[in-house]
Design a protein around this motif. Structure first.
Motif, PDB file in Angstrom:
ATOM      1  N   GLY A 135     -22.143 -11.834  16.769  1.00 22.30           N
ATOM      2  CA  GLY A 135     -22.322 -10.447  17.193  1.00 22.30           C
ATOM      3  C   GLY A 135     -23.666 -10.243  17.872  1.00 22.30           C
ATOM      4  O   GLY A 135     -23.758  -9.587  18.916  1.00 22.30           O
ATOM      5  N   TRP A 136     -24.708 -10.822  17.325  1.00 19.04           N
ATOM      6  CA  TRP A 136     -26.041 -10.706  17.914  1.00 19.04           C
ATOM      7  C   TRP A 136     -26.079 -11.376  19.284  1.00 19.04           C
ATOM      8  O   TRP A 136     -26.668 -10.854  20.225  1.00 19.04           O
ATOM      9  N   ASP A 137     -25.415 -12.525  19.397  1.00 19.60           N
ATOM     10  CA  ASP A 137     -25.362 -13.237  20.675  1.00 19.60           C
ATOM     11  C   ASP A 137     -24.658 -12.396  21.746  1.00 19.60           C
ATOM     12  O   ASP A 137     -25.107 -12.330  22.890  1.00 19.60           O
ATOM     13  N   ILE A 138     -23.574 -11.741  21.372  1.00 20.14           N
ATOM     14  CA  ILE A 138     -22.843 -10.898  22.321  1.00 20.14           C
ATOM     15  C   ILE A 138     -23.728  -9.747  22.782  1.00 20.14           C
ATOM     16  O   ILE A 138     -23.799  -9.436  23.973  1.00 20.14           O
TER      17      ILE A 138
ATOM     18  N   GLN B 113     -23.859 -16.667  25.151  1.00 22.39           N
ATOM     19  CA  GLN B 113     -22.657 -17.427  25.517  1.00 22.39           C
ATOM     20  C   GLN B 113     -21.357 -16.800  25.020  1.00 22.39           C
ATOM     21  O   GLN B 113     -20.305 -17.025  25.596  1.00 22.39           O
ATOM     22  N   TYR B 114     -21.400 -16.003  23.935  1.00 24.90           N
ATOM     23  CA  TYR B 114     -20.176 -15.367  23.444  1.00 24.90           C
ATOM     24  C   TYR B 114     -19.892 -14.045  24.152  1.00 24.90           C
ATOM     25  O   TYR B 114     -18.847 -13.443  23.949  1.00 24.90           O
ATOM     26  N   SER B 115     -20.819 -13.597  24.973  1.00 22.18           N
ATOM     27  CA  SER B 115     -20.610 -12.372  25.744  1.00 22.18           C
ATOM     28  C   SER B 115     -19.611 -12.647  26.863  1.00 22.18           C
ATOM     29  O   SER B 115     -19.623 -13.700  27.489  1.00 22.18           O
ATOM     30  N   THR B 116     -18.751 -11.674  27.126  1.00 21.18           N
ATOM     31  CA  THR B 116     -17.774 -11.819  28.212  1.00 21.18           C
ATOM     32  C   THR B 116     -18.362 -11.371  29.540  1.00 21.18           C
ATOM     33  O   THR B 116     -17.787 -11.642  30.589  1.00 21.18           O
TER      34      THR B 116
ATOM     35  N   VAL C  34     -19.039  -5.131  29.626  1.00 24.77           N
ATOM     36  CA  VAL C  34     -19.680  -4.302  28.608  1.00 24.77           C
ATOM     37  C   VAL C  34     -18.651  -3.703  27.648  1.00 24.77           C
ATOM     38  O   VAL C  34     -18.846  -3.716  26.428  1.00 24.77           O
ATOM     39  N   GLU C  35     -17.561  -3.195  28.173  1.00 25.62           N
ATOM     40  CA  GLU C  35     -16.542  -2.575  27.318  1.00 25.62           C
ATOM     41  C   GLU C  35     -15.911  -3.596  26.372  1.00 25.62           C
ATOM     42  O   GLU C  35     -15.699  -3.322  25.200  1.00 25.62           O
ATOM     43  N   ARG C  36     -15.620  -4.778  26.898  1.00 26.35           N
ATOM     44  CA  ARG C  36     -15.023  -5.817  26.051  1.00 26.35           C
ATOM     45  C   ARG C  36     -16.021  -6.286  25.001  1.00 26.35           C
ATOM     46  O   ARG C  36     -15.676  -6.506  23.847  1.00 26.35           O
ATOM     47  N   ASP C  37     -17.290  -6.437  25.396  1.00 26.55           N
ATOM     48  CA  ASP C  37     -18.316  -6.847  24.429  1.00 26.55           C
ATOM     49  C   ASP C  37     -18.470  -5.808  23.320  1.00 26.55           C
ATOM     50  O   ASP C  37     -18.604  -6.157  22.151  1.00 26.55           O
TER      51      ASP C  37
END
Length: 168
Positions: free
Chosen positions: A98-101, A106-109, A112-115
């Motif tokens: 969650g913090w990475d997103i 790297q886990y962020s898409t 913004v809405e999807r994250d």
């Protein structure tokens, strides 16, 4: 004329049956591996603690299917406890994920809405997996209402004196 049609149907049906039998002989065996070994158990545990979900793990061709893993959990309390421990450790991974997103890692898409949705879902899961650490506090409001007891008027006249004796 009808006889010819019936023969064609019989030939077609026989050909289809033969084709099915040939396909069964040459096709890959149906089913998933269900042999339980320390290596398979370790891989399941490792992948769970690395943040993968059990559905994804069980979809791999070299891993046992979901029903097999569920049967192992149902029939073996030690295996079930190990899986439960893996889920507890998975919580630690989810915090980092969650913090990475949120940082755009790297886990962020990149969307913004999807994250936001992913972080919201992680927060929801964390609250369910480990309610002691991450669960929202439940606010309980209690209202005390007076109780009315319908009793004979004579009981209301009873007085208890300082010696503990009843007087009317």
């Amino acid at each position: 004329m009808a006889r010819v049609k019936n023969n064609k149907a019989a030939i077609t049906a026989a050909g289809a049956k033969a084709l099915r039998q040939e396909l069964v002989k040459t096709a890959n065996p149906v089913g998933r591996p269900s042999v339980r070994s320390p290596e398979v158990e370790s891989e399941i545990f490792r992948r769970l603690t690395d943040g993968e979900d059990l559905v994804t793990i069980c979809q791999d061709a070299h891993m046992p299917g979901r029903s097999t893993v569920c049967a192992w959990m149902e029939n073996d309390p030690a295996f079930r406890a190990k899986i439960k421990d893996a889920f507890k450790l998975q919580v630690v991974f989810m915090i980092g994920m969650g913090w990475d997103i949120l940082r755009g890692g790297q886990y962020s898409t990149g969307n913004v809405e999807r994250d936001k949705a992913q972080v919201g879902y992680l927060r929801f899961l964390l609250g369910k997996f480990d309610r002691d650490w991450f669960g929202e506090q439940i606010k309980v409001e209690q209202e005390i209402k007076s109780v009315i007891i319908n009793q004979p008027e004579e009981i209301n006249q009873i007085i208890i004196d300082s010696n503990g004796k009843m007087r009317f």
